[in-house]
Design a protein around this motif. Structure first.
Motif, PDB file in Angstrom:
ATOM      1  N   CYS A   1       0.837  -1.210   0.000  1.00 48.93           N
ATOM      2  CA  CYS A   1       0.000   0.000   0.000  1.00 48.93           C
ATOM      3  C   CYS A   1       0.871   1.258   0.000  1.00 48.93           C
ATOM      4  O   CYS A   1       0.538   2.257  -0.662  1.00 48.93           O
ATOM      5  CB  CYS A   1      -0.924   0.011   1.213  1.00 48.93           C
ATOM      6  SG  CYS A   1      -2.193  -1.286   1.195  1.00 48.93           S
TER       7      CYS A   1
ATOM      8  N   GLU B   1     -15.861   1.389   6.682  1.00 46.56           N
ATOM      9  CA  GLU B   1     -17.059   1.806   5.935  1.00 46.56           C
ATOM     10  C   GLU B   1     -17.720   0.597   5.294  1.00 46.56           C
ATOM     11  O   GLU B   1     -17.030  -0.282   4.750  1.00 46.56           O
ATOM     12  CB  GLU B   1     -16.671   2.830   4.857  1.00 46.56           C
ATOM     13  CG  GLU B   1     -17.818   3.277   3.958  1.00 46.56           C
ATOM     14  CD  GLU B   1     -17.348   4.111   2.776  1.00 46.56           C
ATOM     15  OE1 GLU B   1     -18.159   4.330   1.853  1.00 46.56           O
ATOM     16  OE2 GLU B   1     -16.162   4.506   2.759  1.00 46.56           O
TER      17      GLU B   1
ATOM     18  N   ARG C   1     -20.054  -0.308   2.197  1.00 46.05           N
ATOM     19  CA  ARG C   1     -20.493   0.300   0.946  1.00 46.05           C
ATOM     20  C   ARG C   1     -21.773  -0.348   0.434  1.00 46.05           C
ATOM     21  O   ARG C   1     -22.011  -1.547   0.653  1.00 46.05           O
ATOM     22  CB  ARG C   1     -19.385   0.205  -0.107  1.00 46.05           C
ATOM     23  CG  ARG C   1     -18.150   1.027   0.242  1.00 46.05           C
ATOM     24  CD  ARG C   1     -17.157   1.028  -0.890  1.00 46.05           C
ATOM     25  NE  ARG C   1     -16.093   1.994  -0.660  1.00 46.05           N
ATOM     26  CZ  ARG C   1     -15.088   2.223  -1.523  1.00 46.05           C
ATOM     27  NH1 ARG C   1     -15.020   1.531  -2.659  1.00 46.05           N
ATOM     28  NH2 ARG C   1     -14.178   3.126  -1.239  1.00 46.05           N
TER      29      ARG C   1
ATOM     30  N   GLU D   1     -19.415  -5.245   0.303  1.00 47.05           N
ATOM     31  CA  GLU D   1     -18.186  -4.502   0.049  1.00 47.05           C
ATOM     32  C   GLU D   1     -17.964  -3.551   1.215  1.00 47.05           C
ATOM     33  O   GLU D   1     -18.861  -2.810   1.614  1.00 47.05           O
ATOM     34  CB  GLU D   1     -18.255  -3.719  -1.261  1.00 47.05           C
ATOM     35  CG  GLU D   1     -16.964  -2.970  -1.554  1.00 47.05           C
ATOM     36  CD  GLU D   1     -16.979  -2.196  -2.862  1.00 47.05           C
ATOM     37  OE1 GLU D   1     -15.988  -1.517  -3.150  1.00 47.05           O
ATOM     38  OE2 GLU D   1     -18.007  -2.260  -3.576  1.00 47.05           O
TER      39      GLU D   1
ATOM     40  N   LEU E   1     -14.666  -1.281   3.599  1.00 48.37           N
ATOM     41  CA  LEU E   1     -13.297  -0.848   3.824  1.00 48.37           C
ATOM     42  C   LEU E   1     -12.912  -1.264   5.231  1.00 48.37           C
ATOM     43  O   LEU E   1     -13.608  -0.921   6.207  1.00 48.37           O
ATOM     44  CB  LEU E   1     -13.162   0.660   3.654  1.00 48.37           C
ATOM     45  CG  LEU E   1     -13.529   1.220   2.276  1.00 48.37           C
ATOM     46  CD1 LEU E   1     -13.325   2.731   2.244  1.00 48.37           C
ATOM     47  CD2 LEU E   1     -12.718   0.556   1.172  1.00 48.37           C
TER      48      LEU E   1
ATOM     49  N   ARG F   1      -9.619  -2.636   8.185  1.00 47.36           N
ATOM     50  CA  ARG F   1      -8.231  -2.801   8.623  1.00 47.36           C
ATOM     51  C   ARG F   1      -8.129  -4.167   9.273  1.00 47.36           C
ATOM     52  O   ARG F   1      -8.990  -4.554  10.070  1.00 47.36           O
ATOM     53  CB  ARG F   1      -7.818  -1.703   9.592  1.00 47.36           C
ATOM     54  CG  ARG F   1      -7.610  -0.335   8.947  1.00 47.36           C
ATOM     55  CD  ARG F   1      -7.380   0.734   9.999  1.00 47.36           C
ATOM     56  NE  ARG F   1      -6.186   0.429  10.786  1.00 47.36           N
ATOM     57  CZ  ARG F   1      -6.046   0.746  12.069  1.00 47.36           C
ATOM     58  NH1 ARG F   1      -7.045   1.336  12.721  1.00 47.36           N
ATOM     59  NH2 ARG F   1      -4.931   0.466  12.706  1.00 47.36           N
TER      60      ARG F   1
ATOM     61  N   TYR G   1      -2.845   0.512   6.827  1.00 47.94           N
ATOM     62  CA  TYR G   1      -3.603   0.936   5.655  1.00 47.94           C
ATOM     63  C   TYR G   1      -4.941   0.202   5.563  1.00 47.94           C
ATOM     64  O   TYR G   1      -5.118  -0.895   6.098  1.00 47.94           O
ATOM     65  CB  TYR G   1      -2.796   0.697   4.378  1.00 47.94           C
ATOM     66  CG  TYR G   1      -1.623   1.636   4.217  1.00 47.94           C
ATOM     67  CD1 TYR G   1      -1.762   2.816   3.492  1.00 47.94           C
ATOM     68  CD2 TYR G   1      -0.386   1.347   4.790  1.00 47.94           C
ATOM     69  CE1 TYR G   1      -0.685   3.680   3.340  1.00 47.94           C
ATOM     70  CE2 TYR G   1       0.694   2.200   4.642  1.00 47.94           C
ATOM     71  CZ  TYR G   1       0.534   3.368   3.916  1.00 47.94           C
ATOM     72  OH  TYR G   1       1.593   4.237   3.771  1.00 47.94           O
ATOM     73  N   THR G   2      -5.860   0.816   4.847  1.00 50.96           N
ATOM     74  CA  THR G   2      -7.195   0.263   4.648  1.00 50.96           C
ATOM     75  C   THR G   2      -7.247  -0.581   3.374  1.00 50.96           C
ATOM     76  O   THR G   2      -6.666  -0.206   2.349  1.00 50.96           O
ATOM     77  CB  THR G   2      -8.229   1.401   4.540  1.00 50.96           C
ATOM     78  OG1 THR G   2      -8.188   2.169   5.749  1.00 50.96           O
ATOM     79  CG2 THR G   2      -9.630   0.855   4.337  1.00 50.96           C
TER      80      THR G   2
ATOM     81  N   ARG H   1      -9.909  -3.019   0.714  1.00 46.59           N
ATOM     82  CA  ARG H   1     -11.296  -3.309   0.326  1.00 46.59           C
ATOM     83  C   ARG H   1     -11.574  -4.789   0.564  1.00 46.59           C
ATOM     84  O   ARG H   1     -10.796  -5.648   0.145  1.00 46.59           O
ATOM     85  CB  ARG H   1     -11.531  -2.995  -1.156  1.00 46.59           C
ATOM     86  CG  ARG H   1     -11.523  -1.532  -1.490  1.00 46.59           C
ATOM     87  CD  ARG H   1     -11.592  -1.336  -2.987  1.00 46.59           C
ATOM     88  NE  ARG H   1     -12.899  -1.687  -3.540  1.00 46.59           N
ATOM     89  CZ  ARG H   1     -13.161  -1.736  -4.851  1.00 46.59           C
ATOM     90  NH1 ARG H   1     -12.191  -1.477  -5.735  1.00 46.59           N
ATOM     91  NH2 ARG H   1     -14.365  -2.048  -5.280  1.00 46.59           N
TER      92      ARG H   1
ATOM     93  N   ASN I   1      -6.125  -3.758  -2.496  1.00 44.93           N
ATOM     94  CA  ASN I   1      -5.825  -2.359  -2.188  1.00 44.93           C
ATOM     95  C   ASN I   1      -6.096  -1.463  -3.392  1.00 44.93           C
ATOM     96  O   ASN I   1      -5.729  -0.285  -3.391  1.00 44.93           O
ATOM     97  CB  ASN I   1      -4.372  -2.198  -1.723  1.00 44.93           C
ATOM     98  CG  ASN I   1      -3.361  -2.570  -2.802  1.00 44.93           C
ATOM     99  OD1 ASN I   1      -3.711  -3.195  -3.806  1.00 44.93           O
ATOM    100  ND2 ASN I   1      -2.117  -2.197  -2.594  1.00 44.93           N
TER     101      ASN I   1
ATOM    102  N   MET J   1      -8.463   0.688  -5.131  1.00 39.57           N
ATOM    103  CA  MET J   1      -9.682   1.399  -4.759  1.00 39.57           C
ATOM    104  C   MET J   1     -10.470   1.901  -5.967  1.00 39.57           C
ATOM    105  O   MET J   1     -11.567   2.423  -5.809  1.00 39.57           O
ATOM    106  CB  MET J   1      -9.332   2.592  -3.844  1.00 39.57           C
ATOM    107  CG  MET J   1      -8.647   2.193  -2.565  1.00 39.57           C
ATOM    108  SD  MET J   1      -9.708   1.130  -1.540  1.00 39.57           S
ATOM    109  CE  MET J   1      -8.573   0.699  -0.210  1.00 39.57           C
TER     110      MET J   1
END
Length: 414
Positions: free
Chosen positions: A210, A231, A233, A244, A246, A248, A259-260, A262, A279, A281
């Protein structure tokens, strides 16, 4: 398409081994300095022939060469004993054969080209490994279980127009984990997408990817811990994607990612839940799922080479001999792709392989003609003959009372 019809098919097939870079490296290493009979290049050609024809042992290779005048002519060799072949396989540096493999890969890149994934991604890299199992008593240097030995082909594949091709290989004993080779196989380029399975999950590596914008797609392990959901989605109702988010990953006191990523959930063909991590996005979630499905191509590649080349039956027992055999098997595969490109054939590589086995000693024009030969007849299923149709019509007339002579008419037809 090459119009040269004087060379044999086998001579054209192994022609990429004569490029100047390979010959210069051979001269630089001085591998043939004191050789009187069996040089390195003729040796590689002979083992390539054995790979294509699935000759199971060095003794059988020696007998084939002694009995086959066409092969003797191709290699400029009368006979070679199994012990000489064994010594050559054992003593040839695997670094040189790895160099030959890389030169074949470069020729594929120049002549065929790597297929672009889309306008933003230059290439998709498939990373995986496959284990070649061996007898522990015969190969003690490759022990990885109490009663078993083996070596691993760590491989990176790339997509061509209608197939995949090997791009990089690392050979190790089977004991080290797959993720120990990530640094060597994962392409650190912003326009490349690396696809690998759960054996390569490493949160620290993911953070590093990332940070340097190395894109990847992988699958989440069943025992993975989601540290935080950043999050959730919205997913369309008609989408194959069921979730879907986001997230960690990680847990204390081990390691928690900075880093975050998906997280994308979908189902496979059997309806089982599949959790994908990436990763990237920007790419659409459904596209991410399609990209991960393409990872299956590397499994098909391993199946192909194990079925049609000599990988399971080993010619030597030393580490160097085993690695050299596996490298020559991959070189054999690369040469198949190159000769397929040479004749502009867009069909299956298996067709090229089968045709090569049948026509290897004939002229190149005969090989091309056979490869492009259309089927002699097109099957339309079992068709009824004219007599069958007349007989059915007569029976129908008899049932309807239009004729009283079924037996006579039937006899005449028969």
């Amino acid at each position: 398409m090459d119009k040269d019809t004087t060379k044999s098919v086998f001579a054209e097939y192994v022609l990429p081994l004569n490029v100047s870079s390979i010959l210069q490296e051979l001269d630089h290493l001085k591998l043939d300095r004191y050789v009187k009979k069996l040089g390195v290049i003729p040796f590689i050609r002979l083992i390539v022939f054995a790979q294509v024809n699935q000759i199971p042992s060095l003794t059988d290779i020696s007998l084939e060469l002694e009995a086959n005048e066409s092969l003797q002519k191709e290699l400029a060799l009368d006979s070679i004993s199994a012990s000489q072949l064994s010594r050559k396989l054992r003593e040839t540096p695997s670094t040189f054969l790895d160099f030959v493999f890389r030169q074949c890969v470069e020729q594929i890149t120049r002549q065929v080209g790597i297929k672009r994934a889309n306008e933003k991604l230059r290439r998709i890299n498939l990373v995986d490994s496959s284990t070649i199992s061996m007898c522990l008593s015969q190969y003690p240097w490759a022990e990885f279980r109490r009663t078993k030995a083996g070596v691993k082909l760590h491989l990176r594949l790339v997509f061509l127009d209608h197939q995949v091709a090997p791009d990089k290989v690392i050979l190790t004993p089977a004991k080290p984990a797959d993720k120990t080779q990530m640094d060597a196989l994962v392409v650190v380029e912003p326009d490349a997408l690396n696809v690998f399975d759960r054996g390569y999950v490493d949160y620290r590596k993911f953070d590093a990817y990332c940070a340097n914008k190395t894109k990847f797609v992988t699958r989440l392990k069943d025992n993975a811990v989601i540290h935080e959901v950043i999050e959730e989605r919205t997913v369309p109702d008609d989408s194959p994607v069921t979730r879907e988010a986001l997230v960690r990953l990680g847990s204390y006191p081990n390691y928690v990612m900075k880093y975050t990523l998906r997280l994308i959930e979908t189902t496979d063909s059997e309806g089982k839940r599949v959790v994908i991590l990436t990763n990237d996005m920007a790419m659409d979630a459904e596209q991410i799922c399609d990209v991960y499905r393409k990872r299956w191509q590397i499994e098909l590649f391993f199946k192909w080479v194990k079925q049609h080349l000599v990988l399971k039956r080993l010619y030597g027992k030393s580490e160097n001999a085993v690695y050299n055999q596996l490298l020559i098997a991959l070189i054999t595969y690369c040469l198949l792709i190159l000769i397929q490109a040479k004749v502009s054939h867009n069909g299956k590589l298996l067709d090229v392989y089968k045709c090569l086995r049948l026509y290897w000693e004939r002229s190149f024009s005969e090989f091309v003609k056979a490869l492009y030969k259309s089927p002699g007849r097109t099957s339309k299923g079992r068709r009824r003959c004219k007599v069958d149709n007349i007989f059915e019509q007569t029976v129908r007339q008899y049932i309807d009372g239009e004729t009283e002579h079924l037996e006579t008419v039937t006899y005449d037809l028969i």
